[in-house]
Every structure is written in C-alpha cells, then in structure tokens.
Write an enzyme that holds these catalytic residues in place. Structure first.
Site, mmCIF file in Angstrom:
data_model
loop_
_atom_site.group_PDB
_atom_site.id
_atom_site.type_symbol
_atom_site.label_atom_id
_atom_site.label_comp_id
_atom_site.label_asym_id
_atom_site.label_seq_id
_atom_site.Cartn_x
_atom_site.Cartn_y
_atom_site.Cartn_z
ATOM 1 N N ASN A 1 57.209 12.439 -3.111
ATOM 2 C CA ASN A 1 57.945 11.396 -2.415
ATOM 3 C C ASN A 1 57.520 11.463 -0.953
ATOM 4 O O ASN A 1 57.969 12.322 -0.204
ATOM 5 C CB ASN A 1 59.452 11.652 -2.575
ATOM 6 C CG ASN A 1 60.288 10.611 -1.865
ATOM 7 O OD1 ASN A 1 59.760 9.747 -1.156
ATOM 8 N ND2 ASN A 1 61.592 10.695 -2.047
ATOM 9 N N ARG B 1 56.703 8.375 -5.851
ATOM 10 C CA ARG B 1 57.734 7.382 -5.535
ATOM 11 C C ARG B 1 57.125 6.382 -4.545
ATOM 12 O O ARG B 1 56.636 6.776 -3.477
ATOM 13 C CB ARG B 1 58.937 8.066 -4.902
ATOM 14 C CG ARG B 1 59.950 7.057 -4.478
ATOM 15 C CD ARG B 1 61.150 7.678 -3.812
ATOM 16 N NE ARG B 1 62.079 6.626 -3.452
ATOM 17 C CZ ARG B 1 62.870 6.670 -2.393
ATOM 18 N NH1 ARG B 1 62.869 7.716 -1.600
ATOM 19 N NH2 ARG B 1 63.675 5.679 -2.146
ATOM 20 N N HIS C 1 66.345 1.424 -4.801
ATOM 21 C CA HIS C 1 67.026 2.493 -5.556
ATOM 22 C C HIS C 1 66.934 2.274 -7.070
ATOM 23 O O HIS C 1 67.752 2.800 -7.823
ATOM 24 C CB HIS C 1 68.531 2.588 -5.205
ATOM 25 C CG HIS C 1 68.826 3.031 -3.813
ATOM 26 N ND1 HIS C 1 69.848 2.483 -3.083
ATOM 27 C CD2 HIS C 1 68.274 3.974 -3.033
ATOM 28 C CE1 HIS C 1 69.896 3.067 -1.894
ATOM 29 N NE2 HIS C 1 68.947 3.978 -1.832
ATOM 30 N N HIS D 1 74.975 3.472 -6.008
ATOM 31 C CA HIS D 1 74.210 4.596 -5.447
ATOM 32 C C HIS D 1 74.586 4.685 -3.976
ATOM 33 O O HIS D 1 74.226 3.816 -3.166
ATOM 34 C CB HIS D 1 72.700 4.355 -5.624
ATOM 35 C CG HIS D 1 71.862 5.415 -4.985
ATOM 36 N ND1 HIS D 1 71.136 6.339 -5.715
ATOM 37 C CD2 HIS D 1 71.665 5.732 -3.696
ATOM 38 C CE1 HIS D 1 70.534 7.173 -4.892
ATOM 39 N NE2 HIS D 1 70.835 6.825 -3.652
ATOM 40 N N LEU D 2 75.321 5.728 -3.617
ATOM 41 C CA LEU D 2 75.833 5.863 -2.251
ATOM 42 C C LEU D 2 75.262 7.124 -1.615
ATOM 43 O O LEU D 2 75.778 8.228 -1.805
ATOM 44 C CB LEU D 2 77.367 5.932 -2.276
ATOM 45 C CG LEU D 2 78.074 4.857 -3.109
ATOM 46 C CD1 LEU D 2 79.579 5.101 -3.152
ATOM 47 C CD2 LEU D 2 77.771 3.463 -2.558
ATOM 48 N N GLY E 1 71.285 5.586 2.298
ATOM 49 C CA GLY E 1 71.236 4.164 1.969
ATOM 50 C C GLY E 1 72.183 3.935 0.796
ATOM 51 O O GLY E 1 72.369 4.838 -0.019
ATOM 52 N N ARG F 1 73.242 1.746 8.552
ATOM 53 C CA ARG F 1 72.921 0.316 8.428
ATOM 54 C C ARG F 1 74.207 -0.508 8.324
ATOM 55 O O ARG F 1 75.164 -0.091 7.667
ATOM 56 C CB ARG F 1 72.068 0.043 7.191
ATOM 57 C CG ARG F 1 70.707 0.691 7.231
ATOM 58 C CD ARG F 1 69.853 0.211 6.054
ATOM 59 N NE ARG F 1 68.660 1.016 5.931
ATOM 60 C CZ ARG F 1 68.332 1.701 4.826
ATOM 61 N NH1 ARG F 1 69.101 1.662 3.754
ATOM 62 N NH2 ARG F 1 67.229 2.412 4.787
ATOM 63 N N GLY G 1 74.653 11.117 -2.756
ATOM 64 C CA GLY G 1 75.391 12.171 -2.046
ATOM 65 C C GLY G 1 76.860 11.842 -1.844
ATOM 66 O O GLY G 1 77.743 12.688 -2.047
ATOM 67 N N GLY H 1 78.571 9.183 -3.472
ATOM 68 C CA GLY H 1 79.154 8.827 -4.766
ATOM 69 C C GLY H 1 79.477 10.051 -5.608
ATOM 70 O O GLY H 1 80.482 10.077 -6.328
ATOM 71 N N GLU H 2 78.632 11.076 -5.498
ATOM 72 C CA GLU H 2 78.842 12.277 -6.319
ATOM 73 C C GLU H 2 79.864 13.229 -5.711
ATOM 74 O O GLU H 2 80.505 14.003 -6.430
ATOM 75 C CB GLU H 2 77.507 13.042 -6.478
ATOM 76 C CG GLU H 2 76.494 12.294 -7.326
ATOM 77 C CD GLU H 2 75.082 12.847 -7.200
ATOM 78 O OE1 GLU H 2 74.932 14.066 -6.982
ATOM 79 O OE2 GLU H 2 74.126 12.060 -7.316
ATOM 80 N N ASN H 3 80.000 13.193 -4.379
ATOM 81 C CA ASN H 3 80.776 14.244 -3.708
ATOM 82 C C ASN H 3 82.027 13.800 -2.973
ATOM 83 O O ASN H 3 82.826 14.642 -2.575
ATOM 84 C CB ASN H 3 79.889 14.971 -2.689
ATOM 85 C CG ASN H 3 78.741 15.677 -3.352
ATOM 86 O OD1 ASN H 3 78.958 16.561 -4.181
ATOM 87 N ND2 ASN H 3 77.522 15.291 -3.019
ATOM 88 N N GLU I 1 66.208 11.431 -9.160
ATOM 89 C CA GLU I 1 65.058 10.521 -9.082
ATOM 90 C C GLU I 1 63.750 11.234 -9.408
ATOM 91 O O GLU I 1 62.855 10.658 -10.013
ATOM 92 C CB GLU I 1 65.003 9.873 -7.693
ATOM 93 C CG GLU I 1 66.099 8.822 -7.544
ATOM 94 C CD GLU I 1 66.389 8.431 -6.118
ATOM 95 O OE1 GLU I 1 66.972 9.263 -5.390
ATOM 96 O OE2 GLU I 1 66.056 7.309 -5.722
HETATM 97 P P1 ADP Z 1 69.617 10.301 0.721
HETATM 98 O O1 ADP Z 1 69.915 8.837 0.608
HETATM 99 O O2 ADP Z 1 68.969 10.670 2.005
HETATM 100 O O3 ADP Z 1 68.961 10.897 -0.506
HETATM 101 P P2 ADP Z 1 72.006 11.681 -0.180
HETATM 102 O O4 ADP Z 1 72.062 10.993 -1.494
HETATM 103 O O5 ADP Z 1 71.737 13.138 -0.148
HETATM 104 O O6 ADP Z 1 71.053 10.965 0.846
HETATM 105 O O7 ADP Z 1 73.426 11.407 0.513
HETATM 106 C C1 ADP Z 1 73.665 11.796 1.833
HETATM 107 C C2 ADP Z 1 75.096 11.474 2.153
HETATM 108 O O8 ADP Z 1 75.946 12.170 1.250
HETATM 109 C C3 ADP Z 1 75.490 11.905 3.546
HETATM 110 O O9 ADP Z 1 76.013 10.801 4.231
HETATM 111 C C4 ADP Z 1 76.610 12.889 3.350
HETATM 112 O O10 ADP Z 1 77.625 12.563 4.241
HETATM 113 C C5 ADP Z 1 77.090 12.612 1.953
HETATM 114 N N1 ADP Z 1 77.620 13.836 1.347
HETATM 115 C C6 ADP Z 1 76.945 14.896 0.880
HETATM 116 N N2 ADP Z 1 77.787 15.862 0.442
HETATM 117 C C7 ADP Z 1 79.038 15.386 0.652
HETATM 118 C C8 ADP Z 1 80.356 15.893 0.429
HETATM 119 N N3 ADP Z 1 80.547 17.103 -0.098
HETATM 120 N N4 ADP Z 1 81.413 15.106 0.774
HETATM 121 C C9 ADP Z 1 81.227 13.886 1.305
HETATM 122 N N5 ADP Z 1 80.010 13.360 1.544
HETATM 123 C C10 ADP Z 1 78.938 14.080 1.225
#
Ligand code: ADP
Length: 401
Positions: free
Chosen positions: A7, A89, A178, A206-207, A210, A239, A330, A332-334, A386
């Site tokens: 990538n 990618r 994405h 996908h959050l 971006g 953005r 990041g 969406g998952e966390n 990905e």
């Molecule tokens: P990229 O688009 O660069 O691949 P990621 O998918 O890793 O980015 O997502 C990055 C975002 O995820 C960051 O804004 C970060 O704030 C958020 N993030 C990562 N871990 C957590 C968490 N534990 N709680 C809330 N937000 C998180």
C-alpha cells in the site's frame, strides 16, 4: 506460497506478506516519512521484535521499496519464503478498472493517466508497482482498486446534476472509495449472520480517518457516499464532507483565500479537527467530551448526526430496509460512543442497541451490538482487513490467468 501486499501512499509504504490466506500475515511492516531525510521503517516477522529497515542515501519511494525488499530478502527468518505474487492497493481506477487486474506496462500507464483524478495517489501507486516489478522480476503483480467495487453503481446514482460535457470531457462523476473494505466486511457480515450475500441488503459504514458508507444489494455496490474525490459525504477526521458548493466562491470573496487554500481547509482542517479545534483523533475527543468540553461534544454530535443522515439516505438505493448495518474502520470498530449516538438518530428504523455488547464491540456476539428482540435489523461490528482482501484478490487473479 507468499503473497506480498503493498500500500504505497503519498508519504508512507505499508506492506504485509501472507503465506496462508486464512491467517494473519507472517510479515507486516511500514516505511514512514518517505521523501524526507527523516525516513524510517521497520517490519515484524510473526510476533518477533521489530526489525529496522536501513535507507542508505536516497529516501524517495523507489529507494524506500528497494531498501524494504533487500531487508526482507536478507532476513534469515524468511529464507524459506518465496514471493509468488504481489498485490497493490491502488486508490483510483477511474472508469477504466472495475476490478482487480494483472498489471503490465500498459496498466501502469493507464494508472498514471488517472493522476488528474487522484493527484496525490496515482503517481505513488504506479511507482510502487514499478519498484515491485524491478525487485521481483517475473512475479505477477496485481492492482486492486479502491474504486473498483463501486463500478456497479447505476448512472442515475453516479452522475451529478451538471452539464453533460463535464462527464464526457472531464470524467466528473461519483466514483466512491474504500471499496475493498466495504466488499470485505459485507462478505464477513453475511458469513457471521448466515445471510446469503447474493440475496442480501446491507449498509456498511467504514469510519477511519476517511469515512464512507455504502449500500450493498445482493453483494454489489449500488450507492456510496464519497464522490469524485473522498471529500464528499459525511464529515471525517479532517474532511468537511458535504458542504454548500457555493462555499468556495463565498469564502474567496469574503477572505481572499485562494482555491487551493480553501481546498486544503476543507480536506485537512475540517471535520472532527475543525469543529473541535482540538484533534481529529476520536479517542482524545471522547476523553474531552467526557470532561465537559463543549467543542468536542459538538464535533462528535455533528459527526454522528451526519453519519446517520447518510445511512438513512442509502436505504433509497437498497429499495428497502437493510438486513444489517455494518460498522468498521478504526472508529466503527472501537467507538461505542459513535455507534450509540448514531443509532439514536435511527431508532425509527428499529435499531435498539444492547449497551453491554456495544461497550465490548460485540466481543461475545460475533460483533452484533443490537438486542436480539430489537424490532429492526441487527447492527454488527466487523473488523476490516484490506490487506487480506487484497491478498485474496491477488491469488484469484493469478489463479484465473
Ligand atoms: P485509517 O483510515 O488511517 O486506516 P483507522 O481505520 O485506523 O484509520 O482509524 C483511525 C481512527 O480511529 C482515528 O480517528 C482514531 O480516533 C479512531 N480510533 C482508533 N481506536 C479508537 C478507540 N479505541 N476509540 C475511539 N476511536 C478510535
């Protein structure tokens, strides 16, 4: 078998090597600050300590990739490994590429020709492929496009309501991004929910830094929130997302800012960062709003409302309620907070969160975070991958040619 995934971004190169497409990669690494004398890189083999990569002399993309390949080739832990294919990618495939392709000189040239649509990425993506060809002669190279999955979107969805010549002469249309991630999590959500992908209605969000969301009908993208560029759609880390299209002329007249300055403002200084004035990192904003910071609260409130509005809009192309709503990336998952606040705007769709499983990101429920007796469809957290998706697409291309 070893499949290398690359990538190549504007100032970074991320890579992974898979020898089993049902498991984690055996090598994962990155090079940061490419193009600057501060370039640095490392990789990890299986769970061992990180191995630094040395960059003698040059620090451009070609040098970054050459140094990476020679470090991997010389590593005693990797002597049994042979790379049989490489997957890349590629951010923009324009209208020329609707799926992964084996890459030769003519494909590299076509990727380069897409530079006006992806000024930051096209050149670096092409450089990455050329460097891999030079380092791995005879090894098939496959390009996997972020836009490819969205090429199934219909003209009345991807065209803008502007004069036709803008499309004909300048390729002005919505492309979406994405795609690899949306496609991967859709398949994984269906597997977990025992839904047939080819007869399903899904919305994936996908959050990450971006953010985009996609309506996926029977396994095909039918609408997505990003457009000609990744600025369209919902607010993101830096953005703005959708904004009144007259803002450029208004700001120019009011402040004298140039087109480039306004474009930078909307792409790099807006979104969560711009509204909060603090950061684009949701982790920090979550801490700040818990401590009563109103600017952080407003940034997250705008983010969640606008996300919910985009998700609701995507049901139009699905022609019905989704069978599931997927959260990935990041955030969406966390972020239990973002999921909760977003679904609060969508209770009329029947989403009812289970607070406990949402807090644990669905750890014990295959990712499902809504109550089992909820009147609407399930919301489900599915980690994206990905690199694995690119490795699988690469193997498929190589095997079918
Ligand atoms: P990229 O688009 O660069 O691949 P990621 O998918 O890793 O980015 O997502 C990055 C975002 O995820 C960051 O804004 C970060 O704030 C958020 N993030 C990562 N871990 C957590 C968490 N534990 N709680 C809330 N937000 C998180």
């Amino acid at each position: 078998m070893g499949i290398l995934v690359i990538n190549c971004g504007s100032s970074s190169v991320k890579f992974a090597i898979f020898d089993d497409l049902d498991a984690d990669p055996i090598v994962r690494g990155s090079v940061e600050q490419v193009g600057s004398p501060a370039i640095s890189g490392h990789y990890i083999v299986r769970e061992a300590d990180p191995v630094p990569i040395r960059f003698p002399g040059h620090h451009d993309h070609a040098a970054a990739l050459a140094a990476t390949f020679s470090a991997l080739k010389a590593d005693p832990q990797l002597q049994d490994l042979s790379i049989t294919a490489a997957g890349h990618r590629v951010v923009h495939g324009g209208q020329a590429f609707s799926g992964p392709v084996l890459v030769g000189e003519s494909e590299i040239e076509r990727i380069r020709q897409l530079s006006p649509l992806a000024p930051v990425h096209a050149v670096h993506n092409a450089l990455g492929i050329e460097a891999a060809i030079a380092a791995l002669p005879g090894v098939p190279q496959v390009a996997v496009f972020d836009t490819g999955f969205h090429q199934t979107i219909a003209p009345h969805v991807y065209r803008y309501a502007v004069p036709e010549f803008l499309y004909r002469d300048h390729q002005v249309r919505r492309y979406g991004f994405h795609g690899t991630s949306h496609q991967f999590v859709a398949a994984e959500a269906c597997r977990r929910l025992s839904l047939p992908l080819d007869s399903s209605r899904l919305i994936s969000a996908h959050l990450g830094n971006g953010c985009s969301a996609t309506a996926i009908l029977n396994g095909r993208s039918v609408d997505t929130t990003m457009g000609l560029t990744p600025l369209e759609g919902m607010p993101m880390g830096t953005r703005s997302g959708n904004i009144d299209p007259n803002l450029h002329s208004y700001l120019h007249e009011q402040t004298g800012m140039s087109l480039q300055e306004i474009t930078d403002l909307l792409n790099k200084k807006s979104g969560l960062l711009g509204v909060s004035g603090l950061s684009n990192d949701l982790r920090l904003l979550t801490e700040k709003l818990a401590a009563g910071c109103e600017a952080a609260q407003l940034a997250v409130d705008i983010f969640c409302f606008r996300l919910a509005r985009e998700l609701a809009g995507l049901t139009v192309a699905l022609r019905g309620m989704p069978d599931a709503l997927i959260f990935t990336g990041g955030i969406g998952e966390n972020s239990a907070l973002v999921r909760e606040k977003t679904l609060e705007h969508l209770t009329h769709y029947g989403f009812e969160l289970d607070a406990g499983t949402n807090a644990s990101h669905g750890a014990s429920t295959q990712g499902i975070i809504t109550r089992s007796d909820s009147p609407g469809p399930p919301a489900i957290v599915v980690p994206t991958n990905e690199e694995l998706a690119i490795a699988r697409a690469t193997r498929e291309q190589v095997c079918t040619h």
